[in-house]
Design an enzyme around this catalytic site. Structure first.
Site, PDB file in Angstrom:
ATOM      1  N   CYS A   1      85.509 -23.389 -49.250  1.00 52.29           N
ATOM      2  CA  CYS A   1      85.436 -24.049 -50.388  1.00 52.29           C
ATOM      3  C   CYS A   1      84.278 -23.623 -51.248  1.00 52.29           C
ATOM      4  CB  CYS A   1      85.055 -25.482 -49.991  1.00 52.29           C
ATOM      5  SG  CYS A   1      86.363 -26.404 -48.805  1.00 52.29           S
TER       6      CYS A   1
ATOM      7  N   ASP B   1      81.693 -25.660 -46.745  1.00 44.11           N
ATOM      8  CA  ASP B   1      80.998 -26.673 -47.482  1.00 44.11           C
ATOM      9  C   ASP B   1      82.106 -27.444 -48.306  1.00 44.11           C
ATOM     10  OD1 ASP B   1      79.151 -27.778 -49.216  1.00 44.11           O
ATOM     11  OD2 ASP B   1      78.916 -26.410 -50.595  1.00 44.11           O
TER      12      ASP B   1
ATOM     13  N   CYS C   1      77.063 -32.231 -48.968  1.00 45.21           N
ATOM     14  CA  CYS C   1      75.835 -32.952 -49.623  1.00 45.21           C
ATOM     15  C   CYS C   1      75.969 -34.487 -49.821  1.00 45.21           C
ATOM     16  CB  CYS C   1      75.814 -32.390 -51.163  1.00 45.21           C
ATOM     17  SG  CYS C   1      77.375 -32.654 -52.085  1.00 45.21           S
TER      18      CYS C   1
ATOM     19  N   ALA D   1      83.927 -22.845 -54.668  1.00 45.84           N
ATOM     20  CA  ALA D   1      83.599 -22.885 -56.341  1.00 45.84           C
ATOM     21  C   ALA D   1      82.383 -24.313 -56.365  1.00 45.84           C
ATOM     22  CB  ALA D   1      84.788 -23.342 -57.002  1.00 45.84           C
ATOM     23  N   PRO D   2      81.447 -23.884 -57.315  1.00 47.40           N
ATOM     24  CA  PRO D   2      81.261 -22.678 -58.524  1.00 47.40           C
ATOM     25  C   PRO D   2      80.745 -21.509 -57.701  1.00 47.40           C
ATOM     26  CG  PRO D   2      79.641 -24.398 -58.626  1.00 47.40           C
ATOM     27  CD  PRO D   2      80.412 -24.945 -57.458  1.00 47.40           C
ATOM     28  N   GLY D   3      80.463 -21.423 -56.514  1.00 53.40           N
ATOM     29  CA  GLY D   3      80.110 -20.051 -56.050  1.00 53.40           C
ATOM     30  C   GLY D   3      78.576 -19.954 -55.647  1.00 53.40           C
ATOM     31  N   GLY D   4      77.913 -21.210 -55.649  1.00 55.68           N
ATOM     32  CA  GLY D   4      76.497 -20.773 -55.562  1.00 55.68           C
ATOM     33  C   GLY D   4      76.166 -20.158 -53.856  1.00 55.68           C
TER      34      GLY D   4
ATOM     35  N   ASP E   1      89.083 -21.386 -53.004  1.00 52.73           N
ATOM     36  CA  ASP E   1      88.995 -22.673 -53.685  1.00 52.73           C
ATOM     37  C   ASP E   1      90.502 -23.209 -54.051  1.00 52.73           C
ATOM     38  OD1 ASP E   1      86.145 -24.743 -54.303  1.00 52.73           O
ATOM     39  OD2 ASP E   1      88.087 -25.226 -55.303  1.00 52.73           O
TER      40      ASP E   1
ATOM     41  N   ASP F   1      94.715 -23.425 -51.495  1.00 57.02           N
ATOM     42  CA  ASP F   1      94.289 -24.662 -50.556  1.00 57.02           C
ATOM     43  C   ASP F   1      94.322 -24.110 -49.225  1.00 57.02           C
ATOM     44  OD1 ASP F   1      94.422 -26.841 -48.811  1.00 57.02           O
ATOM     45  OD2 ASP F   1      95.565 -28.131 -50.047  1.00 57.02           O
TER      46      ASP F   1
HETATM   47  C1  LIG Z   1      81.063 -29.107 -52.161  1.00 53.36           C
HETATM   48  S1  LIG Z   1      82.238 -28.195 -53.493  1.00 53.36           S
HETATM   49  C2  LIG Z   1      81.907 -26.466 -52.898  1.00 53.36           C
HETATM   50  C3  LIG Z   1      80.509 -26.194 -53.639  1.00 53.36           C
HETATM   51  C4  LIG Z   1      80.112 -24.708 -53.304  1.00 53.36           C
HETATM   52  N1  LIG Z   1      80.234 -24.282 -51.940  1.00 53.36           N
HETATM   53  C5  LIG Z   1      78.961 -24.107 -53.757  1.00 53.36           C
HETATM   54  O1  LIG Z   1      77.930 -23.927 -53.347  1.00 53.36           O
HETATM   55  O2  LIG Z   1      78.775 -23.738 -55.001  1.00 53.36           O
HETATM   56  C6  LIG Z   1      83.586 -28.345 -52.522  1.00 53.36           C
HETATM   57  C7  LIG Z   1      84.752 -27.725 -53.057  1.00 53.36           C
HETATM   58  O3  LIG Z   1      85.873 -27.622 -52.211  1.00 53.36           O
HETATM   59  C8  LIG Z   1      87.135 -27.406 -52.915  1.00 53.36           C
HETATM   60  N2  LIG Z   1      88.180 -27.998 -52.187  1.00 53.36           N
HETATM   61  C9  LIG Z   1      88.394 -29.112 -52.137  1.00 53.36           C
HETATM   62  N3  LIG Z   1      89.560 -29.474 -50.972  1.00 53.36           N
HETATM   63  C10 LIG Z   1      90.192 -28.122 -50.731  1.00 53.36           C
HETATM   64  C11 LIG Z   1      90.892 -27.293 -50.022  1.00 53.36           C
HETATM   65  N4  LIG Z   1      91.773 -28.015 -49.329  1.00 53.36           N
HETATM   66  N5  LIG Z   1      90.976 -26.131 -49.910  1.00 53.36           N
HETATM   67  C12 LIG Z   1      90.076 -25.214 -50.555  1.00 53.36           C
HETATM   68  N6  LIG Z   1      89.115 -25.912 -51.275  1.00 53.36           N
HETATM   69  C13 LIG Z   1      89.129 -26.954 -51.581  1.00 53.36           C
HETATM   70  C14 LIG Z   1      86.887 -28.210 -54.174  1.00 53.36           C
HETATM   71  O4  LIG Z   1      87.612 -27.770 -55.328  1.00 53.36           O
HETATM   72  C15 LIG Z   1      85.239 -28.039 -54.456  1.00 53.36           C
HETATM   73  O5  LIG Z   1      85.231 -26.968 -55.204  1.00 53.36           O
END
Ligand SMILES: C[S@@+](CC[C@H](N)C(=O)[O-])C[C@H]1O[C@@H](n2cnc3c(N)ncnc32)[C@H](O)[C@@H]1O
Length: 430
Positions: free
Chosen positions: A254, A322, A375, A256-259, A277, A303
């Site tokens: 998961c 994450d 978070c 995005a945004p990639g931090g 993502d 997904d």
């Molecule tokens: C907490 S954010 C991730 C933040 C990222 N790890 C960072 O540090 O920048 C959760 C991410 O999970 C993605 N997401 C949610 N359900 C998902 C799925 N079934 N498969 C892949 N990505 C998913 C969302 O689009 C979102 O970008």
């Protein structure tokens, strides 16, 4: 300009509270309409402030108005909150705050309401007792929704008040030094030479640098060169805990945004990293961040649960999960979350988190490690999620987190000046 700024603030608050848009979507669009940086900053300050104080602003209005403005007049109701917020919380002279707010009412087609708005604001100016909330509900006293207060009272009987107090503070600016470009010590020196006060609070995480004062990051040394990223210290623990090695195969499921993706690569640039993502728009930011920091990964819009669409059949050495969550740990940075998130969101989120955890586990090599991160400060998304998973997965066990020596870590907002986060590191039996 000033009246336009107040009118924009009112419209943005209306879009968030009544229409369910996020501030991160609505605010930048408003800021684009203001040419000068100080006005953009003031617009943010006002919108963040109204989100932080909304129940108290509503309570004050209830005492001064027969009934709230409704339907097409709702933006003007938010304009009144904007006006009160300025009078009580900003160092803008009262006469300017009142006259610009009244002028903004005209811009919002509220010519007929200018007298009312003027009277409400003058009453606020004259009657400080309106801001005595000792007898008010805890939702008003703490400026959070009742359901969240109940949840955190139960989960943290000793600390819940501290959490809500921390959520009302402005978050500090944390940087993560890109150690592929410059050492943390050299970067601290560059900051010092530029007259910017900063510290390095974690000996085991020297890349995490906290600035004494917020500033425009584009003016910091090495912005264009990719010497640093902006990332809260809590989030910087993810890559540190997962500790990727040399050329291992790693999945950031998961991403995005990639931090955290970028941080993993800064630790080990030769990683075979898949950054996944399901949100293709957010994923674009991963690609941009990788480019800015001169790093590379396989970036895939898919997904994670639909493995047939993206998995190439080779197991991963390490996985970062994450997962999507309530974001109740980052309310101080995103004050709108407390109003956008509903109690009914939590159960579906926990189902999705468990599905992602179960699915990713199948993609992990025996002997591999998986870091579960949120978070959130809600046990349902964190410790209880882990308990459920461990009860079902006999080949999973918890590893102690590096440097901390505990099996999981619930960071509460404000602890060591960090965001609220949860971490647990799982090992798959070989
Ligand atoms: C907490 S954010 C991730 C933040 C990222 N790890 C960072 O540090 O920048 C959760 C991410 O999970 C993605 N997401 C949610 N359900 C998902 C799925 N079934 N498969 C892949 N990505 C998913 C969302 O689009 C979102 O970008």
């Amino acid at each position: 300009m000033s009246a336009q700024l107040r009118a924009l603030a009112a419209e943005i608050c209306y879009q968030v509270i009544d229409q369910g848009k996020s501030l991160s979507e609505a605010l930048p669009k408003g800021q684009q309409k203001l040419p000068f940086a100080p006005d953009k900053a003031l617009l943010q300050e006002i919108c963040f402030g109204v989100m932080r104080q909304l129940p108290q602003l509503e309570t004050v209005c209830q005492q001064l108005m027969d009934k709230p403005l409704i339907k097409q007049l709702r933006p003007l109701q938010f304009l009144i909150y904007v006006g009160i917020y300025q009078l009580k919380f900003l160092r803008i002279p009262d006469h300017a705050a009142i006259s610009e707010t009244v002028e903004a009412a005209r811009l919002l087609k509220g010519q007929n309401l200018t007298k009312l708005i003027n009277a409400v604001l003058r009453n606020v100016q004259r009657k400080p007792e309106l801001f005595d909330f000792c007898q008010a509900s805890s939702a008003v006293q703490f400026n959070h929704p009742g359901w969240l207060i109940n949840e955190l009272q139960q989960a943290y009987p000793e600390q819940w008040q501290t959490i809500f107090t921390a959520n009302q503070q402005k978050a500090p600016l944390w940087l993560r030094v890109n150690q592929q470009q410059i050492s943390p010590d050299a970067y601290l020196k560059a900051l010092d030479e530029a007259g910017i006060a900063a510290s390095q609070p974690f000996a085991y995480l020297p890349v995490a640098i906290k600035l004494e004062q917020a500033c425009d990051i584009t003016t910091l040394p090495g912005y264009a060169e990719g010497w640093f990223s902006v990332q809260d210290a809590a989030a910087q623990h993810a890559a540190f805990f997962l500790a990727p090695q040399a050329s291992e195969r790693v999945l950031d499921a998961c991403s995005a945004p990639g931090g955290k993706t970028c941080h993993l690569l800064e630790l080990a640039p030769a990683l075979q990293l898949t950054a996944l993502d399901r949100d293709a728009t957010r994923l674009q930011r991963v690609t941009e961040n990788l480019e800015r920091l001169k790093l590379s990964a396989r970036v895939v819009a898919a997904d994670v649960l639909d493995t047939a669409s993206w998995w190439q059949g080779e197991l991963f050495d390490r996985i970062l999960l994450d997962v999507p969550c309530s974001a109740t740990g980052v309310i101080r940075r995103h004050p709108d979350i407390r109003w956008l998130r509903k109690k009914t969101d939590i159960a579906p989120l926990t189902v999705l988190q468990q599905q992602i955890l179960q699915c990713a586990w199948q993609l992990l090599k025996p002997g591999g490690t998986l870091l579960y991160a949120t978070c959130s400060v809600l046990p349902a998304e964190n410790s209880e999620q882990l308990q459920q998973f461990l009860a079902q997965q006999s080949d999973a066990s918890l590893l102690s987190l590096p440097e901390l020596g505990v099996n999981s870590w619930q960071i509460l907002p404000g602890e060591q000046d960090m965001d609220g986060f949860f971490y647990a590191l799982l090992h798959k039996a070989a």
